[in-house]
Design a protein around this motif. Structure first.
Motif: not given
Length: 951
Positions: A335-360
């Motif tokens: 709902a919040l992603a709207g119609s623009g470019p987006a990727r919705v990640v439900t897999d916890p491992a996939g989320q951790r991989a993305l958060w690692r980029i941000r945290e480092e």
């Protein structure tokens, strides 16, 4: 001064039960935090408990000695470094006293690491809301000192919003509990403090009410507005963010929040950072848990981003949403992603991989794409979220006028911008430019209604400019507030009140650069000092077994908990060695040598450190200079020259058998190990009766035909100790349709000489090896390594020591699995359908990668995971006499639990000779190389090696 320090040290030793250190190593270790600043303390105290803290404060108060309180040392504004006695509260005051799920209050000591609290609270479905990117090593006392925030503060507020009460001590020894529903003292010094604070607030009600803007990330200055009657005169929340300048926190009552049952991450793509900033406020009505920004420039620099999928764009917002179920959270995310470019990640491992980029990112951002250095200083300005886009555009214009560059990211949902800027902090002209830009940026932040600090506090980095944000009257109130708590001005002087100028005490002042070195340091322009400066102090190497985000770094710290045994601590000592006023004897320093002694040279930091510190290389460099022209430890000769000893044994018929027989006699074995400076409790690996190269020479030739040719590297360990690994590899590679050749003549990667710092010998050995390999390199043949440490040396150490002479070598090196995947892609390995356990070699993790190994194991029907981390033997490390206890403790950290958790029929895999040796020394498992396991499953072969005991 020396006599005064002696009196201070003596008094502290007499009254404090914890560690008291005034030696050069301790002073050097605590001279910096994660900021641009450096101040050398007179000494360091690690109190055992609150009573010990009070004893140390009493001594310092009596003698008029300043005090600097420190937690994880990850402060970015300079408030965790000072000229006062450092009280290290992370060392021992790290107990979680109680978590009450009914009241949702946690009672903690100040040295508790945030992730430890989150794990304990998680048992009750709760969490602590604020979560800085350093959550795996920052302490709660430090978070209270800085009013830390993190990604989730958009949902759960800053630390100040989550503190119920504080157990505090003033420098004169007054102890009290302050906060909500806490009784007001009626007698003594505590009562005087309460009365004086009430009088300060009541006398300035109008000034305080209009002088503190409502801003999500107003972290700068003291929170005097919390003293107002309408805010309940909340002294606890007024003290949060005082950066150790008013009181010492001994304990805290923290409010916990209910953790969402499910979390889903929506990654939204934008054309640039400005567009992302413009969009962020519009997401807030959706009630997100995070609204975090990341730029394409940072993603391009982050090693952790290589295999991560992002939607189209040049900037992204990481918007996390919660829900009672994954389905509910997913629906909210879409709902919040709207119609623009987006990727919705439900897999916890996939989320951790993305958060690692941000945290480092706080580490990644310290190097620009062209390799130039970038620094904090204006790391966390904040403006109203609705003005963030305009502020970012103005910031970009200001930086362009000053000819500066940086990559913005941060907490866009709350208007907070992180950015590291390529200041020149090494020259007088550059420092002057840094000061001029800082002045202009302070004015820009104020013009946009913002806060100089939106997360990390003012420290020395921004406090000088507080009058521009608050005006002189409120800044005068800050001084009065501090004086009530600390009339002698002993707590963290020079921070916040009467601050040091922003360009004083810079950490690079006096640093010698360049210095003559052996390695090339290609990523640092050949400058060893620049390589050392890579460590900015974010402290990821201080993760422990309980708070680890994965990886290898740093096995010695995980065992000892000592700052000197972390990658950061060792880098600090090398930094001080290059300055020379604390560590005064340069390469001959015993302080640096002793800290490096427990470095396992695992290379974990080379991949796990966000800024790619390579302590194994720095250690080899240091040992080379330290022992140049001097007698070395016996172990250096015994293990550094191992390829020569092994070759000599193999050259004499029957000598291998005699040596093995002698090693089988316990008294002889212990005597030999002792004479060699090695651990007398270790077994000596048996020499092979027939080296692999002799077997290869006598083996009937297999016609190559049109098959792809590969060069199999005959490392010393495979060749002289475990030739069956080499024979198995030949069998598998040929079964895969490849033609195997072996280098003509004796070759060696030189690793044993590198790890013992004998770089002159290493260079000669490597030069000969490259000369032998040159025809294969020029022919484009892959060089297949079976021993990960040797393959890693060929890919990194040899090119970095030889330079252009080794051109082409690094690109030629492949692991066993990589060679099969790349050059025999249609080959199907035998399907073994077995569970595996074992150890991934730390050099493979750090340098070579194991993705191809994982895929090969999957295709072969091998299930299960290999232990991460380091096995603890680490080449020569675990065999050296003084390292036995640490070596076994490192094995007990991850390797032994993995072995014990495996099923009884699991096959134990370990491609590294050291890993296999360690496993046999600490367990009843009999590990094998992956090549051996695959060879055993080929048609016409029977049996699966790698079981326990004699099975």
């Amino acid at each position: 001064m020396t006599a005064q320090l002696g009196d201070l040290e003596g008094a502290l030793r007499a009254r404090v039960r914890g560690e008291v250190r005034f030696d050069p190593q301790a002073r050097a270790l605590y001279s910096m935090d994660a900021s641009n600043h450096r101040r050398v303390p007179p000494g360091v105290v690690a109190p055992l408990d609150a009573e010990d803290v009070l004893a140390a404060l009493a001594v310092c108060h009596e003698l008029g000695a300043p005090v600097t309180v420190r937690g994880g040392g990850t402060s970015i504004a300079g408030q965790a470094t000072g000229n006062g006695v450092v009280l290290d509260l992370a060392r021992h005051l790290n107990r979680i006293r109680h978590v009450d799920p009914a009241t949702r209050i946690a009672h903690v000591e100040p040295g508790v690491v945030l992730d430890d609290l989150r794990r304990e609270a998680g048992r009750h479905g709760l969490t602590f809301g604020p979560d800085p990117s350093t959550h795996s090593r920052c302490t709660l006392g430090g978070m209270i000192g800085n009013d830390a925030c993190g990604s989730h503060s958009v949902a759960w507020g800053r630390t100040s919003a989550n503190v119920e009460w504080l157990d505090i001590a003033t420098v004169d020894g007054t102890r009290m509990r302050v906060g909500r529903d806490q009784p007001v003292p009626t007698t003594g010094r505590a009562a005087e403090i309460h009365a004086a604070l009430a009088e300060l607030a009541d006398a300035n009600l109008a000034l305080i009410r209009r002088g503190f803007p409502a801003l999500p990330r107003r972290v700068s200055g003291y929170a005097l507005d919390r003293l107002l009657p309408e805010h309940g005169r909340d002294l606890a929340r007024a003290l949060v963010g005082t950066e150790g300048t008013c009181v010492v926190v001994l304990g805290a009552g923290l409010r916990l929040v209910e953790a969402p049952r499910a979390r889903v991450l929506a990654v939204l793509g934008f054309s640039d950072d400005f567009a992302a900033a413009d969009a962020a406020p519009g997401l807030l009505p959706h009630g997100p848990l995070t609204v975090e920004s990341l730029s394409a420039g940072l993603v391009a620099l982050a090693a952790s981003a290589r295999d991560v999928e992002l939607p189209p764009g040049a900037a992204w917002l990481f918007v996390e949403v919660g829900g009672g179920s994954v389905a509910e959270a997913t629906a909210r995310a879409h709902a919040l992603a709207g119609s623009g470019p987006a990727r919705v990640v439900t897999d916890p491992a996939g989320q951790r991989a993305l958060w690692r980029i941000r945290e480092e990112a706080s580490g990644t951002a310290t190097r620009m794409a062209d390799g130039s250095e970038a620094w904090p200083g204006w790391e966390d300005t904040a403006v109203p979220p609705e003005r963030l886009g305009a502020y970012l555009r103005a910031l970009a214009e200001l930086m362009a006028r000053h000819e500066l560059r940086g990559l913005p990211y941060g907490h866009f949902g709350e208007g907070c911008v992180h950015i590291r800027i390529d200041f020149d902090l090494l020259t007088t002209r550059g420092v002057a430019a840094f000061r001029a830009f800082s002045s202009d940026l302070a004015d820009l932040v104020v013009a946009h209604g913002g806060s100089l600090s939106g997360e990390h506090g003012d420290g020395q980095a921004r406090a000088e400019f507080l009058p521009r944000m608050y005006g002189p009257e409120i800044v005068e109130l800050f001084g009065a507030f501090k004086a009530i708590w600390d009339p002698a001005g002993l707590l963290n002087p020079g921070i916040l009140v009467r601050p040091h100028p922003v360009d004083d005490n810079l950490r690079f002042t006096g640093m010698r650069t360049p210095v003559p070195v052996e390695f090339g340091y290609p990523a640092d322009g050949g400058d060893f000092a620049a390589a050392v400066r890579r460590c900015v102090g974010v402290g990821k190497c201080r993760e422990t077994a309980d708070t680890s985000s994965g990886g290898v770094m740093c096995p010695s710290y995980r065992v000892t908990g000592e700052e000197a045994h972390s990658t950061r601590g060792r880098a600090r000592l090398l930094h001080e060695m290059l300055i020379g006023d604390v560590i005064t004897d340069g390469w001959r320093s015993t302080e640096v040598r002793d800290a490096l002694d427990l470095c396992l040279s695992c290379k974990g930091c080379r991949s796990d450190c966000p800024v790619d510190v390579d302590m194994a290389t720095y250690k080899a460099e240091f040992l080379h200079h330290h022992y140049r022209g001097r007698l070395r430890p016996a172990a250096h000769y015994a293990l550094g020259n191992l390829p020569l000893w092994a070759r000599a044994v193999g050259a004499v018929p029957g000598l291998a058998g005699l040596a093995n027989a002698a090693a089988g006699v316990p008294a002889l074995r212990r005597a030999a190990l002792g004479l060699a400076g090695l651990d007398r409790t270790r077994e000596i690996p048996p020499f092979a009766s027939e080296p692999f190269t002799r077997w290869w020479r006598d083996r009937p030739r297999v016609e190559g035909g049109s098959r792809r040719r590969v060069v199999l590297w005959p490392d010393t360990f495979t060749n002289r100790f475990r030739p069956e690994v080499g024979r198995a590899a030949v069998e598998v590679l040929e079964a895969a349709g490849l033609e195997v050749v072996v280098p003509p003549g004796s070759v060696c990667c030189g690793l044993t000489w590198v790890s013992t710092g004998q770089l002159g010998v290493a260079r000669r050995v490597m030069t000969r090896t490259v000369r032998i390999l040159r025809p294969a390199i020029e022919a484009g043949l892959p060089i297949v390594g079976l021993e990960p440490s040797c393959a890693a040396a060929l890919r990194t150490d040899v090119p970095e020591l030889l330079g252009r002479a080794a051109d082409g070598l690094a690109d030629s090196v492949r692991t066993f699995a990589q060679a099969l995947e790349e050059y025999a892609p249609h080959w199907s390995p035998p399907v073994l359908d077995r569970e595996v356990t074992g150890q991934l070699h730390c050099h493979q993790h750090a340098v070579l990668g194991d993705a191809a190994d994982r895929r090969l194991r999957t295709r072969a029907g091998l299930t299960g995971e290999l232990a991460g981390g380091c096995c603890g033997l680490a080449g020569n490390f675990g065999y050296e006499a003084a390292h036995g206890e640490v070596s076994r403790a490192v094995a007990a950290d991850r390797l032994l639990p993995a072995l014990e958790a495996a099923g009884p029929d699991a096959v134990t895999l370990a491609d590294g000779f050291s890993c296999r040796t360690q496993i046999t020394h600490v367990s009843d498992h009999r590990p094998v190389h992956l090549a051996e396991l695959l060879a055993a499953g080929l048609p016409g072969r029977a049996g699966h090696p790698g079981a326990r005991g004699g099975e």
